[in-house]
Design a protein around this motif. Structure first.
Motif, PDB file in Angstrom:
ATOM      1  N   PHE B  40     108.967   3.025  -7.743  1.00 61.67           N
ATOM      2  CA  PHE B  40     108.477   1.878  -6.959  1.00 61.67           C
ATOM      3  C   PHE B  40     109.579   0.832  -6.935  1.00 61.67           C
ATOM      4  O   PHE B  40     109.858   0.173  -7.937  1.00 61.67           O
ATOM      5  CB  PHE B  40     107.187   1.304  -7.554  1.00 61.67           C
ATOM      6  CG  PHE B  40     106.547   0.271  -6.670  1.00 61.67           C
ATOM      7  CD1 PHE B  40     105.783   0.655  -5.571  1.00 61.67           C
ATOM      8  CD2 PHE B  40     106.720  -1.085  -6.919  1.00 61.67           C
ATOM      9  CE1 PHE B  40     105.204  -0.303  -4.734  1.00 61.67           C
ATOM     10  CE2 PHE B  40     106.147  -2.042  -6.090  1.00 61.67           C
ATOM     11  CZ  PHE B  40     105.389  -1.645  -5.003  1.00 61.67           C
ATOM     12  N   TYR B  41     110.217   0.713  -5.764  1.00 57.38           N
ATOM     13  CA  TYR B  41     111.298  -0.253  -5.590  1.00 57.38           C
ATOM     14  C   TYR B  41     110.717  -1.561  -5.077  1.00 57.38           C
ATOM     15  O   TYR B  41     110.059  -1.575  -4.039  1.00 57.38           O
ATOM     16  CB  TYR B  41     112.305   0.249  -4.558  1.00 57.38           C
ATOM     17  CG  TYR B  41     112.819   1.654  -4.798  1.00 57.38           C
ATOM     18  CD1 TYR B  41     113.759   1.907  -5.792  1.00 57.38           C
ATOM     19  CD2 TYR B  41     112.375   2.714  -4.013  1.00 57.38           C
ATOM     20  CE1 TYR B  41     114.239   3.191  -6.003  1.00 57.38           C
ATOM     21  CE2 TYR B  41     112.854   3.998  -4.207  1.00 57.38           C
ATOM     22  CZ  TYR B  41     113.778   4.238  -5.212  1.00 57.38           C
ATOM     23  OH  TYR B  41     114.241   5.512  -5.404  1.00 57.38           O
ATOM     24  N   THR B  42     110.964  -2.660  -5.787  1.00 57.31           N
ATOM     25  CA  THR B  42     110.572  -3.962  -5.239  1.00 57.31           C
ATOM     26  C   THR B  42     111.760  -4.535  -4.474  1.00 57.31           C
ATOM     27  O   THR B  42     112.927  -4.278  -4.800  1.00 57.31           O
ATOM     28  CB  THR B  42     110.133  -4.946  -6.342  1.00 57.31           C
ATOM     29  OG1 THR B  42     111.204  -5.120  -7.280  1.00 57.31           O
ATOM     30  CG2 THR B  42     108.908  -4.427  -7.092  1.00 57.31           C
ATOM     31  N   TRP B  43     111.439  -5.301  -3.459  1.00 65.80           N
ATOM     32  CA  TRP B  43     112.462  -5.945  -2.615  1.00 65.80           C
ATOM     33  C   TRP B  43     112.326  -7.458  -2.664  1.00 65.80           C
ATOM     34  O   TRP B  43     112.985  -8.177  -1.899  1.00 65.80           O
ATOM     35  CB  TRP B  43     112.343  -5.455  -1.176  1.00 65.80           C
ATOM     36  CG  TRP B  43     113.004  -4.133  -0.955  1.00 65.80           C
ATOM     37  CD1 TRP B  43     112.393  -2.929  -0.839  1.00 65.80           C
ATOM     38  CD2 TRP B  43     114.418  -3.895  -0.818  1.00 65.80           C
ATOM     39  NE1 TRP B  43     113.333  -1.947  -0.645  1.00 65.80           N
ATOM     40  CE2 TRP B  43     114.577  -2.501  -0.628  1.00 65.80           C
ATOM     41  CE3 TRP B  43     115.563  -4.708  -0.849  1.00 65.80           C
ATOM     42  CZ2 TRP B  43     115.834  -1.903  -0.455  1.00 65.80           C
ATOM     43  CZ3 TRP B  43     116.805  -4.114  -0.681  1.00 65.80           C
ATOM     44  CH2 TRP B  43     116.933  -2.722  -0.489  1.00 65.80           C
ATOM     45  N   GLY B 170     108.322  -1.310   2.552  1.00 63.30           N
ATOM     46  CA  GLY B 170     107.412  -1.458   1.417  1.00 63.30           C
ATOM     47  C   GLY B 170     106.179  -0.581   1.512  1.00 63.30           C
ATOM     48  O   GLY B 170     105.701  -0.049   0.506  1.00 63.30           O
ATOM     49  N   VAL B 171     105.658  -0.429   2.715  1.00 66.58           N
ATOM     50  CA  VAL B 171     104.441   0.376   2.878  1.00 66.58           C
ATOM     51  C   VAL B 171     104.746   1.845   2.599  1.00 66.58           C
ATOM     52  O   VAL B 171     103.975   2.546   1.944  1.00 66.58           O
ATOM     53  CB  VAL B 171     103.845   0.175   4.294  1.00 66.58           C
ATOM     54  CG1 VAL B 171     102.629   1.075   4.492  1.00 66.58           C
ATOM     55  CG2 VAL B 171     103.462  -1.291   4.498  1.00 66.58           C
ATOM     56  N   ILE B 173     107.158   2.926   0.621  1.00 68.66           N
ATOM     57  CA  ILE B 173     107.370   3.013  -0.835  1.00 68.66           C
ATOM     58  C   ILE B 173     106.023   3.088  -1.555  1.00 68.66           C
ATOM     59  O   ILE B 173     105.806   3.917  -2.440  1.00 68.66           O
ATOM     60  CB  ILE B 173     108.180   1.790  -1.324  1.00 68.66           C
ATOM     61  CG1 ILE B 173     109.604   1.838  -0.770  1.00 68.66           C
ATOM     62  CG2 ILE B 173     108.193   1.714  -2.853  1.00 68.66           C
ATOM     63  CD1 ILE B 173     110.362   0.511  -0.908  1.00 68.66           C
ATOM     64  N   LYS B 174     105.110   2.221  -1.142  1.00 67.84           N
ATOM     65  CA  LYS B 174     103.787   2.172  -1.783  1.00 67.84           C
ATOM     66  C   LYS B 174     103.009   3.463  -1.572  1.00 67.84           C
ATOM     67  O   LYS B 174     102.451   4.028  -2.531  1.00 67.84           O
ATOM     68  CB  LYS B 174     102.979   1.001  -1.199  1.00 67.84           C
ATOM     69  CG  LYS B 174     101.524   0.980  -1.619  1.00 67.84           C
ATOM     70  CD  LYS B 174     100.680   0.043  -0.765  1.00 67.84           C
ATOM     71  CE  LYS B 174     100.550   0.538   0.671  1.00 67.84           C
ATOM     72  NZ  LYS B 174      99.591  -0.261   1.462  1.00 67.84           N
ATOM     73  N   PHE B 177     104.450   6.388  -3.425  1.00 62.34           N
ATOM     74  CA  PHE B 177     104.250   6.170  -4.865  1.00 62.34           C
ATOM     75  C   PHE B 177     102.811   6.504  -5.273  1.00 62.34           C
ATOM     76  O   PHE B 177     102.577   7.228  -6.251  1.00 62.34           O
ATOM     77  CB  PHE B 177     104.579   4.706  -5.174  1.00 62.34           C
ATOM     78  CG  PHE B 177     104.543   4.320  -6.623  1.00 62.34           C
ATOM     79  CD1 PHE B 177     105.557   4.686  -7.487  1.00 62.34           C
ATOM     80  CD2 PHE B 177     103.504   3.534  -7.129  1.00 62.34           C
ATOM     81  CE1 PHE B 177     105.544   4.296  -8.826  1.00 62.34           C
ATOM     82  CE2 PHE B 177     103.481   3.131  -8.460  1.00 62.34           C
ATOM     83  CZ  PHE B 177     104.505   3.525  -9.306  1.00 62.34           C
ATOM     84  N   MET B 178     101.870   5.986  -4.522  1.00 58.92           N
ATOM     85  CA  MET B 178     100.463   6.206  -4.883  1.00 58.92           C
ATOM     86  C   MET B 178     100.089   7.682  -4.740  1.00 58.92           C
ATOM     87  O   MET B 178      99.309   8.203  -5.542  1.00 58.92           O
ATOM     88  CB  MET B 178      99.551   5.311  -4.042  1.00 58.92           C
ATOM     89  CG  MET B 178      99.689   3.824  -4.408  1.00 58.92           C
ATOM     90  SD  MET B 178      98.663   2.696  -3.424  1.00 58.92           S
ATOM     91  CE  MET B 178      97.021   3.098  -4.042  1.00 58.92           C
ATOM     92  N   GLU B 185      96.482   6.299  -1.343  1.00 60.27           N
ATOM     93  CA  GLU B 185      95.736   5.265  -0.639  1.00 60.27           C
ATOM     94  C   GLU B 185      94.779   5.961   0.331  1.00 60.27           C
ATOM     95  O   GLU B 185      95.178   6.850   1.080  1.00 60.27           O
ATOM     96  CB  GLU B 185      96.726   4.376   0.115  1.00 60.27           C
ATOM     97  CG  GLU B 185      96.191   3.019   0.400  1.00 60.27           C
ATOM     98  CD  GLU B 185      97.289   2.068   0.857  1.00 60.27           C
ATOM     99  OE1 GLU B 185      98.191   2.505   1.578  1.00 60.27           O
ATOM    100  OE2 GLU B 185      97.217   0.883   0.488  1.00 60.27           O
TER     101      GLU B 185
END
Lengths: 180, 193
Positions: B40-43, B170-171, B173-174, B177-178, B185
């Motif tokens: 999970f990469y945060t930006w 981000g979407v 990545i999310k 990841f999930m 999701e």
């Protein structure tokens, strides 16, 4: 101590929205909600954070792990949270139900609360976060539930505001929200 | 050890476990060390990597959660150490890549360059396992996944220029990841009518 009707409604609304994790920074009116959750909603986990921004970060992690998180905060804490909202929750479409206990609105006695209290709705509008206001104790449950189901269903955070006239019954003092 | 070498140690021992990376160089190095759906990469949201990892660890006690933070980032959210010390999820491993500088913004020194001790801070907040490591072997030893107890590991690292940048969306990545975590999701799956 008897739980006020608005606080029971908030608890029921959070539960009905499917949220079982409440990350919070305490606030005086919210203490009623916290007590009621602790006493009657044993399947809801209460998690204390040191700061509102941190609370939204923890909530984001809970969502990534498959949970539907709620963050409870005082309106003053929105100022502490903006970077979490605008650079994490919104661009990654991580939904959180935010339950915001209002300060600085009708009945406020502390001038230090007024500027942020006035700005809360404009800030949410500016960053694209839908917000609903609990207009009465009776409607608290439905308002919170709908804010939650909408947030989790559309993967956009949503806020539910609890005005002081509902949480404290306070109608005294000047109304800093009224247009001058 | 460089930060990239330290990152490779964590990727190597994480297996399928999720890794949350703080924005900037920690995330860039995680991508360079090995892109995988469990990253999970945060930006943005500087300071919140440890909080995201904490929430994830609480949501998923069945899996180990690694966080790659920076010293500057953790200093922006020091209260996170108190919350980790309070809740102590046994499956959380917070690795702070401490290069003693704000490398992503041009190398300005952080307080850890002048003696601020994040290991001592974590201990003082009640985090059950803390360590300061300076070599890949030490890091590999203290971060081994067979050990229980919330851990904060300060990895003293040398800055190494990043060589890659992770995906920006981000979407994406999310959702990736999930799905990798086995809790996709719901909006990414169809529905049988």
């Amino acid at each position: 101590m008897t739980t006020p009707a608005w606080a029971s409604g908030v608890c029921a609304g959070i539960h009905a929205a499917g949220s079982r994790d409440v990350v919070y920074v305490p606030d005086n009116p919210l203490s009623h909600v916290l007590r009621e959750l602790d006493a009657r909603f044993r399947d809801i986990r209460l998690l204390l954070a040191t700061r509102e921004e941190e609370a939204f970060g923890i909530a984001a992690g809970l969502y990534l792990g498959g949970r539907l998180p709620t963050v409870m905060l005082q309106s003053s804490g929105l100022g502490n949270s903006l970077n979490a909202l605008t650079s994490l929750l919104l661009p990654y479409e991580i939904p959180v139900l935010a339950v915001v206990s209002m300060r600085g609105d009708a009945g406020e006695w502390n001038a230090a609360q007024v500027p942020m209290g006035r700005a809360v709705r404009a800030i949410f509008d500016a960053i694209g976060v839908p917000h609903a206001t609990v207009e009465s104790a009776d409607s608290a449950g439905e308002t919170v539930r709908i804010a939650g189901t909408t947030a989790f269903g559309t993967r956009r955070m949503g806020a539910c505001l609890l005005p002081r006239r509902v949480t404290t019954g306070s109608q005294t003092g000047s109304d800093p929200v009224a247009p001058s | 050890m460089t930060r990239l070498e330290a990152t490779r140690v964590i990727v190597g021992l994480a297996g399928d476990a999720p890794i949350v990376a703080s924005l900037g160089h920690p995330a860039y190095d995680l991508f360079a060390a090995g892109d995988r759906p469990g990253n999970f990469y945060t930006w943005g949201s500087m300071g919140l990597a440890s909080s995201i990892g904490l929430g994830l660890a609480l949501a998923r006690p069945d899996i180990r959660v690694f966080v790659l933070d920076g010293d500057g980032s953790l200093l922006m959210n020091l209260g996170s150490l108190a919350t980790i010390g309070l809740l102590r999820p046994a499956n959380l491993v917070l690795v702070v890549m401490d290069n003693e500088e704000y490398a992503t913004t041009g190398g300005q020194k952080t307080p850890t360059a002048h003696g601020a001790d994040l290991d001592a801070a974590a201990r003082a907040m009640g985090v059950p396992r803390t360590a300061t490591v300076r070599t890949a072997a030490e890091l590999g030893d203290v971060a081994r996944p067979d050990q229980e107890g919330a851990a904060v590991i300060i990895a003293k690292v040398r800055e190494s220029a990043p060589t890659a940048k992770p995906p920006l969306d981000g979407v994406f990545i999310k959702q990736r990841f999930m799905s990798a975590l086995g809790n996709p999701e719901s909006a990414t799956s169809g529905t049988v009518l």
